[in-house]
Design a protein around this motif. Structure first.
Motif, PDB file in Angstrom:
ATOM      1  N   HIS A 244     -54.995   8.656 -41.779  1.00  0.00           N
ATOM      2  CA  HIS A 244     -56.912   8.537 -41.445  1.00  0.00           C
ATOM      3  C   HIS A 244     -57.584   9.268 -40.417  1.00  0.00           C
ATOM      4  O   HIS A 244     -56.615   9.491 -40.376  1.00  0.00           O
TER       5      HIS A 244
ATOM      6  N   TRP B 130     -45.691   9.569 -36.669  1.00  0.00           N
ATOM      7  CA  TRP B 130     -46.146   9.661 -37.864  1.00  0.00           C
ATOM      8  C   TRP B 130     -47.377  10.557 -38.089  1.00  0.00           C
ATOM      9  O   TRP B 130     -49.016  10.125 -37.511  1.00  0.00           O
ATOM     10  N   ASN B 131     -47.546  10.835 -38.696  1.00  0.00           N
ATOM     11  CA  ASN B 131     -48.531  12.344 -39.752  1.00  0.00           C
ATOM     12  C   ASN B 131     -48.632  13.044 -40.881  1.00  0.00           C
ATOM     13  O   ASN B 131     -47.550  13.027 -41.762  1.00  0.00           O
ATOM     14  N   THR B 132     -49.758  13.077 -40.882  1.00  0.00           N
ATOM     15  CA  THR B 132     -49.549  14.107 -42.747  1.00  0.00           C
ATOM     16  C   THR B 132     -49.527  15.267 -42.813  1.00  0.00           C
ATOM     17  O   THR B 132     -49.198  16.193 -43.330  1.00  0.00           O
ATOM     18  N   SER B 133     -49.547  15.782 -41.375  1.00  0.00           N
ATOM     19  CA  SER B 133     -49.050  17.467 -40.796  1.00  0.00           C
ATOM     20  C   SER B 133     -48.877  17.594 -40.899  1.00  0.00           C
ATOM     21  O   SER B 133     -47.769  19.199 -41.509  1.00  0.00           O
TER      22      SER B 133
ATOM     23  N   ASP C 250     -47.158  22.171 -47.158  1.00  0.00           N
ATOM     24  CA  ASP C 250     -48.989  22.142 -46.530  1.00  0.00           C
ATOM     25  C   ASP C 250     -50.050  21.618 -46.173  1.00  0.00           C
ATOM     26  O   ASP C 250     -51.074  21.609 -47.069  1.00  0.00           O
ATOM     27  N   GLY C 251     -49.208  20.521 -44.993  1.00  0.00           N
ATOM     28  CA  GLY C 251     -50.203  20.077 -44.271  1.00  0.00           C
ATOM     29  C   GLY C 251     -51.530  20.759 -43.499  1.00  0.00           C
ATOM     30  O   GLY C 251     -51.175  21.602 -43.288  1.00  0.00           O
ATOM     31  N   ASN C 252     -52.540  20.362 -43.107  1.00  0.00           N
ATOM     32  CA  ASN C 252     -53.384  20.959 -42.191  1.00  0.00           C
ATOM     33  C   ASN C 252     -53.175  20.604 -41.422  1.00  0.00           C
ATOM     34  O   ASN C 252     -52.964  19.624 -40.719  1.00  0.00           O
ATOM     35  N   ARG C 253     -53.296  21.582 -40.266  1.00  0.00           N
ATOM     36  CA  ARG C 253     -53.562  21.821 -38.981  1.00  0.00           C
ATOM     37  C   ARG C 253     -52.099  21.017 -38.360  1.00  0.00           C
ATOM     38  O   ARG C 253     -52.643  20.375 -37.134  1.00  0.00           O
TER      39      ARG C 253
END
Lengths: 173, 332
Positions: free
Chosen positions: A118, A75-78, A82-85
């Motif tokens: 975060h 689970w992450n926002t990458s 347009d998510g980063n890294r």
């Protein structure tokens, strides 16, 4: 000059006859069809004759049921648009999985769940109670300390224990 | 024959240590059980019994889940104070998660990895949020007096700065999109005369929205938010002062250069006043005393500026009739 002209004309005629024939033979010789090898196999299990192969819930639902019947293990926002890294996150997740697999040998009854909140990385999972509690506490501290040193962010290992891996069985196929 | 013999010897010598090691291994395995008896050669050692014993020794007894013993009026925010992965023994809820193809209940909360995957809000129950708010109240200040309504806020703080902050689940706090800064200001809140406003709108181009009367200046060329903010403020200041400047060449603007029809400087005005004052020559071209002159002015300006259509032509017709004091049949 006249002879030369005639000769050239002959050559042109010859080529205009020969070229399609050559092309045709090439096509006939080299264009062939075969069955498409696009069988999707990853994350899918074969049914046994006696129907005695145990599957967990994770294994029972193939990957195309992610977000329908089961959810992601990372689970992450990458990976949003347009998510980063994204590449770094994927590499780190793979590293964490490998590390957990080696540090907790044959203990994990479920997949390693990596949730990023975060800058915190929460590593969750279900383990069997084959080790004594003090060893488990040591491994939790060891994992958190080493991974937070390598990944430079707080790591939390949040585990649930079960008696036996048989408790994870969802169905037999 | 000699060669064959040698071969045999070599083989035997090579295989001898293996045999010995095999025997030694089995003797050591059987030693703890039967120390006093003779060693027994087990060609097929019973591995299964050993494995079974190993598992038995590692079995750990744990108390029953504490959710069974929780009182119903317990203080839940102190049981689950922060964000945490779901734990079946700590949550006294009969939760179930999962899909069953057959017509049976979904898997329960024990040994259920699906419940551990999804983010939970067990730490954000209404009592917990209320406590957070109570704790944060000491840091709040009163709303400033004189800014009660939206209009008052707009009047005292006409400039609006729009920036974005991005929150990601990753160790980095850098986001290139966070550098973009927009400045919005209502053009009526700026002190401008006709010339300055005209020039300002020409300088702004499409940054001015005539529907809402708002100027929007966006900057994203600098690498940080602070630099862009300063740049946006500089742009507004520069464009404001530039619009107040009157260059020497601006006086050279003739009627042919005008982008719109100005009735006050047109021959139409002089003709009207001359006609009104006839036969005396007019002293000044003041049209305020002429009845219906303002109506005529607006009608002519609209007709030339907005183009001819039925409505503007009719309006012009009425204005001319009124101005010349002609009898109007259609009126009424």
């Amino acid at each position: 000059m006249s002879d030369g002209d005639v000769g050239n004309a002959d050559c042109d005629v010859n080529f205009s006859y020969i070229l399609p024939v050559v092309q045709q033979t090439f096509m006939q010789r080299y264009f062939h069809t075969s069955t498409v090898v696009s069988k999707v196999q990853s994350g899918r299990y074969k049914i046994t004759i006696n129907r005695n192969k145990p599957l967990t819930y994770e294994m029972a639902n193939p990957p195309h049921y992610i977000a329908h019947r089961k959810s992601w293990n990372s689970w992450n926002t990458s990976n949003i648009k347009d998510g980063n890294r994204p590449s770094e996150t994927a590499t780190e997740d793979m590293f964490i999985r490998k590390f957990m697999w080696g540090t907790w040998p044959n203990l994990f009854a479920s997949e390693v769940i990596i949730k990023r909140q975060h800058n915190i990385i929460r590593i969750a999972g279900i383990i069997t109670r084959t080790l004594t509690p003090y060893k488990i506490y040591f491994l939790i501290g060891y994992t958190e300390e080493l991974l937070s040193y390598w990944l430079q962010c707080p790591i939390k290992v949040e585990l649930v224990t079960i008696d036996n891996k048989k408790q994870m069985i969802f169905k037999y196929i | 024959m000699l060669l064959l013999k040698r071969g045999c010897e070599v083989n035997f010598i090579q295989s001898l240590p293996k045999t010995l090691r095999f025997l030694a291994a089995h003797s050591s395995a059987s030693e703890p059980n039967e120390q006093e008896q003779f060693r027994v050669l087990e060609l097929f050692p019973r591995k299964k019994s050993v494995m079974h014993e190993k598992q038995k020794t590692h079995h750990i007894n744990i108390p029953p889940p504490r959710s069974n013993e929780m009182p119903i009026d317990q203080d839940w925010p102190s049981v689950w104070p922060g964000a945490r992965t779901f734990h079946p023994a700590s949550v006294p809820l009969p939760l179930r998660q999962g899909y069953q193809e057959k017509d049976i209940a979904p898997p329960n909360k024990y040994a259920n990895a699906e419940l551990m995957k999804i983010p939970n809000f067990l730490h954000l129950t209404p009592p917990a949020i209320q406590r957070h708010c109570e704790a944060l109240k000491q840091f709040c200040t009163e709303w400033p007096a004189g800014l009660e309504t939206e209009e008052k806020c707009m009047k005292h703080f006409p400039v609006e700065i729009i920036t974005s902050d991005y929150c990601y689940s990753s160790p980095t706090i850098r986001e290139p999109l966070a550098r973009i800064v927009s400045l919005r200001v209502r053009i009526s809140s700026l002190h401008l005369d006709t010339h300055a406003k005209d020039k300002l709108l020409r300088l702004l181009g499409n940054r001015y929205n005539p529907d809402t009367d708002i100027i929007t200046i966006t900057a994203d060329r600098c690498p940080t938010k602070k630099q862009n903010l300063e740049y946006v403020r500089y742009l507004l200041t520069a464009v404001y002062h530039e619009s107040w400047k009157v260059e020497s060449w601006e006086a050279e603007k003739s009627v042919a250069d005008m982008e719109y029809y100005d009735w006050d400087t047109s021959p139409s005005r002089t003709h009207l006043v001359t006609l009104y004052k006839w036969p005396e020559p007019p002293m000044d071209y003041d049209y305020e005393t002429i009845p219906h002159a303002t109506e005529y002015k607006i009608a002519v300006s609209d007709l030339i500026n907005n183009g001819e259509d039925q409505y503007s032509v009719n309006k012009y017709k009425e204005a001319v009739k009124n101005l010349l004091n002609l009898k109007c049949d259609n009126k009424g």
